[in-house]
Design an enzyme around this catalytic site. Sequence first.
Site, short mmCIF file in Angstrom:
data_model
loop_
_atom_site.label_atom_id
_atom_site.label_comp_id
_atom_site.label_asym_id
_atom_site.label_seq_id
_atom_site.Cartn_x
_atom_site.Cartn_y
_atom_site.Cartn_z
N HIS A 206 43.29 -11.93 10.92
CA HIS A 206 42.55 -11.07 11.85
C HIS A 206 41.06 -11.32 11.70
O HIS A 206 40.61 -11.94 10.73
CB HIS A 206 42.83 -9.59 11.57
CG HIS A 206 42.32 -9.13 10.25
ND1 HIS A 206 42.93 -9.46 9.05
CD2 HIS A 206 41.23 -8.38 9.91
CE1 HIS A 206 42.25 -8.93 8.05
NE2 HIS A 206 41.21 -8.27 8.54
N ASP A 208 37.42 -8.95 11.69
CA ASP A 208 37.00 -7.56 11.54
C ASP A 208 36.19 -7.16 12.77
O ASP A 208 35.31 -7.91 13.19
CB ASP A 208 36.15 -7.38 10.27
CG ASP A 208 36.96 -7.64 8.99
OD1 ASP A 208 38.21 -7.55 9.06
OD2 ASP A 208 36.34 -7.93 7.95
N HIS A 263 40.42 -14.26 8.97
CA HIS A 263 40.81 -14.36 7.56
C HIS A 263 42.14 -13.65 7.34
O HIS A 263 42.61 -12.91 8.22
CB HIS A 263 39.71 -13.77 6.66
CG HIS A 263 39.32 -12.36 6.98
ND1 HIS A 263 38.61 -12.02 8.11
CD2 HIS A 263 39.56 -11.19 6.34
CE1 HIS A 263 38.42 -10.72 8.15
NE2 HIS A 263 38.99 -10.18 7.08
N ARG A 273 46.65 -7.68 -6.76
CA ARG A 273 45.28 -7.88 -6.25
C ARG A 273 44.74 -6.54 -5.78
O ARG A 273 45.45 -5.80 -5.07
CB ARG A 273 45.30 -8.88 -5.09
CG ARG A 273 43.94 -9.09 -4.44
CD ARG A 273 44.04 -10.09 -3.29
NE ARG A 273 42.88 -10.00 -2.43
CZ ARG A 273 41.77 -10.71 -2.57
NH1 ARG A 273 41.66 -11.59 -3.54
NH2 ARG A 273 40.76 -10.57 -1.74
C1 GA4 Z 1 40.52 -4.78 10.48
C2 GA4 Z 1 39.28 -4.33 9.66
C3 GA4 Z 1 39.51 -2.98 8.94
O1 GA4 Z 1 40.40 -3.16 7.84
C4 GA4 Z 1 40.13 -1.93 9.91
C5 GA4 Z 1 41.48 -2.47 10.35
C6 GA4 Z 1 42.33 -1.58 11.26
C7 GA4 Z 1 43.41 -0.81 10.46
O2 GA4 Z 1 43.84 -1.26 9.42
O3 GA4 Z 1 43.80 0.25 10.98
C8 GA4 Z 1 42.95 -2.51 12.33
C9 GA4 Z 1 42.24 -3.90 12.14
C10 GA4 Z 1 41.03 -3.58 11.29
C11 GA4 Z 1 41.85 -4.58 13.46
C12 GA4 Z 1 42.76 -4.28 14.69
C13 GA4 Z 1 43.54 -2.97 14.58
C14 GA4 Z 1 42.73 -1.99 13.75
C15 GA4 Z 1 44.46 -2.71 12.31
C16 GA4 Z 1 44.73 -3.20 13.69
C17 GA4 Z 1 45.86 -3.79 14.06
C18 GA4 Z 1 40.16 -0.56 9.27
C19 GA4 Z 1 39.39 -1.98 11.21
O4 GA4 Z 1 38.42 -1.33 11.54
O5 GA4 Z 1 39.96 -2.94 12.04
#
Ligand code: GA4
Length: 331
Positions: A206, A208, A263, A273
Site C-alpha cells: 500500500h 500511506d 511498501h 516484529r
Molecule cells: C495506511 C496507513 C495507515 O496505517 C492507516 C491505514 C488504514 C487502516 O489501517 O485502517 C487504511 C490504509 C492506511 C490505507 C487504505 C485504507 C485505510 C486501511 C485501508 C484499507 C491508518 C491509514 O491512514 O491509511
Amino acid sequence: MVVLSKPTTEQYSCIRKTPTFPTSIVPVVDLSKPVEAKTLILKACEDYGFFKVINHAVPMEAISNLESQAAEFFSLPLTQKEKAGTPNPFGYGNKNIGRNGDLGWVEYLLLTNNHDYNFIRLSSVFGPKAEQFRNVLSDYMCAVRKMACVILELMAEGLNIEQKNVFSKMMMDKESDSVFRLNHYPPYPENFNNNNGKGMIGFGEHTDPQIISLLRSNNSSGLQICLRDRSWVSVPPDHNSFFVNVGDALQVLTNGRFRSVRHRVLANGLKSRLSMIYFCGPPLSERIAPLPSLLLNGKESLYNEFTWFEYKSSAYATRLADNRLSRFERI
Ligand code: GA4
C-alpha cells in the site's frame, strides 16, 4: 521477559523471496548535518519516496519506554486487548486491516494525536496503569513530531520553497489529523516456514495517504519497498534509526515530484516484529493541491484539488493495494 501472543492461522497471502535493498543504497540522512540532509532528502524523495534518518534526536529512553509498553500491551490476553475497542477509527485490530476485507499476519493498536481520547481507550485495558502508557506515548509522539517538523522544513528548503513551514505547519496545526500505529507481527507457525522460500504477508502492499510517515521497529526484518521499476527490495532493519515514507498527500503537494512509496511488511517466521509509525496528517479541512511555486513555467497540475477530509474518506473506502490517487488525477 515479555512473550508476545500469536494469532491463529487462517488463509494468508504468501510472496516469493525478495532481494535485499543493498545497505549501501538505502538513502541515509544525517539530521545533525542539515545542509547535506536537505539535498539527500530531495533526491531520496524523488527516487524512492523513502529514506532512513540517523542522528534524529528522538531520545532512546522515549523509544525504549514505548517499546516496552507496546510489548506489554501485545502480551495481554486477546479479550483484554479487545477492550481497547475496534480500530474504527481508533482501537485494537487483529488480522483485519481497514474496512474492506484486507487480512494480514498482524495485530495492532491505532491511536490518535488526542491523548485524552487515547487515555479513555487505554484505561479500559490498563486500568490505573493507563496513565503511564499515556505519558510514555505522549513523550514519544512529541519527540517524533519535532523530528517530522525538521524533515518537512528541509524538504521545503530542498524544493526552494520560500515558505519553509509550508508542509510542517499542516502537521503542527492543533487540528492536524495525524495517526499513530503500533504493529505487532507475531512469528508465524512452523508449517508456513518451509513454503518454498515464500514469506507470509504481515501488512499488504500500500501507499500511506498522509504527508509523511515515520517508522521505527525493533531489529527484525520484514519491511520492503517497491522501486520505480516495480521490483521489491527488503530494507535491512535498523532499530536505532527511523525510516521515512513519502505519502500520497505529499506526492500531490509536490505535483508528483516526490513519490508516495508503495511498501509492505512480510511476517518473520522466527521473530516478532514490533513497529511504531507516526503518520503526519493535515487538518481535515486542509486543501491539498500542487503548490503554486512548483507550477512555474507553464507546468500543469497533475491533480484536482481536494480537502484532506475528502481524500481520507475516499482512501478508507479502498482496498489496501488500490491506487488511491488515480481518482484525483487530471486527465
Ligand atoms: C495506511 C496507513 C495507515 O496505517 C492507516 C491505514 C488504514 C487502516 O489501517 O485502517 C487504511 C490504509 C492506511 C490505507 C487504505 C485504507 C485505510 C486501511 C485501508 C484499507 C491508518 C491509514 O491512514 O491509511
